[in-house]
Design an enzyme around this catalytic site. Structure first.
Site, mmCIF file in Angstrom:
data_model
loop_
_atom_site.group_PDB
_atom_site.id
_atom_site.type_symbol
_atom_site.label_atom_id
_atom_site.label_comp_id
_atom_site.label_asym_id
_atom_site.label_seq_id
_atom_site.Cartn_x
_atom_site.Cartn_y
_atom_site.Cartn_z
ATOM 1 N N ASP A 24 46.917 14.157 19.587
ATOM 2 C CA ASP A 24 46.188 15.420 19.449
ATOM 3 C C ASP A 24 47.173 16.564 19.232
ATOM 4 O O ASP A 24 47.931 16.934 20.136
ATOM 5 C CB ASP A 24 45.348 15.658 20.709
ATOM 6 C CG ASP A 24 44.419 16.856 20.577
ATOM 7 O OD1 ASP A 24 44.515 17.578 19.557
ATOM 8 O OD2 ASP A 24 43.610 17.073 21.499
ATOM 9 N N TYR A 66 47.980 33.504 12.906
ATOM 10 C CA TYR A 66 48.163 32.418 11.943
ATOM 11 C C TYR A 66 49.480 32.605 11.190
ATOM 12 O O TYR A 66 50.269 31.656 11.038
ATOM 13 C CB TYR A 66 46.987 32.387 10.974
ATOM 14 C CG TYR A 66 47.068 31.295 9.934
ATOM 15 C CD1 TYR A 66 46.771 29.975 10.261
ATOM 16 C CD2 TYR A 66 47.434 31.583 8.626
ATOM 17 C CE1 TYR A 66 46.841 28.974 9.312
ATOM 18 C CE2 TYR A 66 47.503 30.584 7.665
ATOM 19 C CZ TYR A 66 47.201 29.276 8.006
ATOM 20 O OH TYR A 66 47.277 28.281 7.052
ATOM 21 N N ALA A 73 52.112 34.249 12.125
ATOM 22 C CA ALA A 73 53.243 34.020 13.031
ATOM 23 C C ALA A 73 53.547 32.529 13.148
ATOM 24 O O ALA A 73 54.710 32.115 13.131
ATOM 25 C CB ALA A 73 52.935 34.612 14.403
ATOM 26 N N LYS A 127 52.929 30.271 10.932
ATOM 27 C CA LYS A 127 53.448 29.789 9.656
ATOM 28 C C LYS A 127 54.837 30.338 9.345
ATOM 29 O O LYS A 127 55.652 29.661 8.721
ATOM 30 C CB LYS A 127 52.468 30.136 8.533
ATOM 31 C CG LYS A 127 51.152 29.371 8.615
ATOM 32 C CD LYS A 127 51.362 27.856 8.506
ATOM 33 C CE LYS A 127 50.061 27.102 8.367
ATOM 34 N NZ LYS A 127 50.251 25.655 8.148
#
Length: 229
Positions: A54, A144, A146, A148
């Site tokens: 997971d 998001y 940050a 990436k």
């Protein structure tokens, strides 16, 4: 015949890449979040192996992998899975930050760490599917982006660290791509979703395969793909 470990093979870019690799006869190891999802992926890709782990809980990945049979070597590790939760900085909760940082950055780092021995044996290739948000952050995209931006840093460091071992590292930065994630983004933005406006996942898959198939005398470090419409 090459062996590829793929995250995010259930839809979008990941599904396009997995299908193309399976069609040419390569071996697939598909990461699934749980046993139920593993059965679904096994049905989608007959002959593929599945690995349960997971990505939203990176601290448990080492234990999960230790309970399963891992491949002896890997020709590539393709990080394609990701999650997105938009919102302004003034409204994003720590939970929203953690969800995206864990799945988009910490988990890819941990999966990479756990299978680096197999990649070194094969002088394999690690491909990170990043995003245009990994190069520039827009309003509402802070968490998001940050995650990436961090993924870019991970790839850049890994490339230099593993160069002597013969492991190649590529980051692909797709623009908006027609996928379930993009549909979710449009809902969060309150916009109508028209997949015809965005990149076909098959086009992004083509760029990934090009990077994978490049002869050993060259390496694609960073590749940006933008909608042509």
């Amino acid at each position: 015949m090459s062996t590829h470990l793929i995250t995010g093979a259930g839809s979008g870019i990941g599904a396009a890449v997995a299908r193309r690799l399976a069609e040419r006869g390569d071996d697939l190891v598909l990461l699934a979040r749980d046993a139920g999802r593993a059965r679904e992926l096994a049905a989608l890709y007959p002959g593929a192996r599945t690995l349960v782990g997971d990505l939203s809980n990176p601290e448990r990945l080492s234990w999960a992998f230790a309970q399963q049979t891992m491949p002896d070597r890997l020709d590539s590790l393709l990080h394609i899975a990701g999650v997105v939760e938009l919102g302004p900085v003034g409204e994003l909760t720590p939970k929203a930050w953690r969800i995206q940082l864990d799945a988009n950055l910490v988990a890819p780092a941990e999966v990479t760490r756990l299978v680096l021995p197999q990649l070194r044996v094969a002088q394999g290739h690690v491909v990170f599917v990043n995003s245009g948000a990994g190069l520039s952050a827009s309003p509402g995209w802070s968490a998001y982006a940050a995650s990436k931006h961090g993924l870019k840093a991970l790839a850049d460091s890994l490339r230099q660290e593993e160069h002597a071992a013969g492991v190649r590292v590529t980051t692909v930065y797709p623009g908006r791509t027609a996928s379930p994630m993009q549909e979710k983004v449009h809902r969060q933005e309150g916009k109508e979703y028209d997949p015809a406006r965005w990149i076909d996942p098959e086009s992004v898959a083509t760029t990934l395969l090009m990077a994978l198939d490049l002869p050993r005398d060259a390496e694609v470090n960073d590749l940006t793909v933008r909608p042509g419409r």
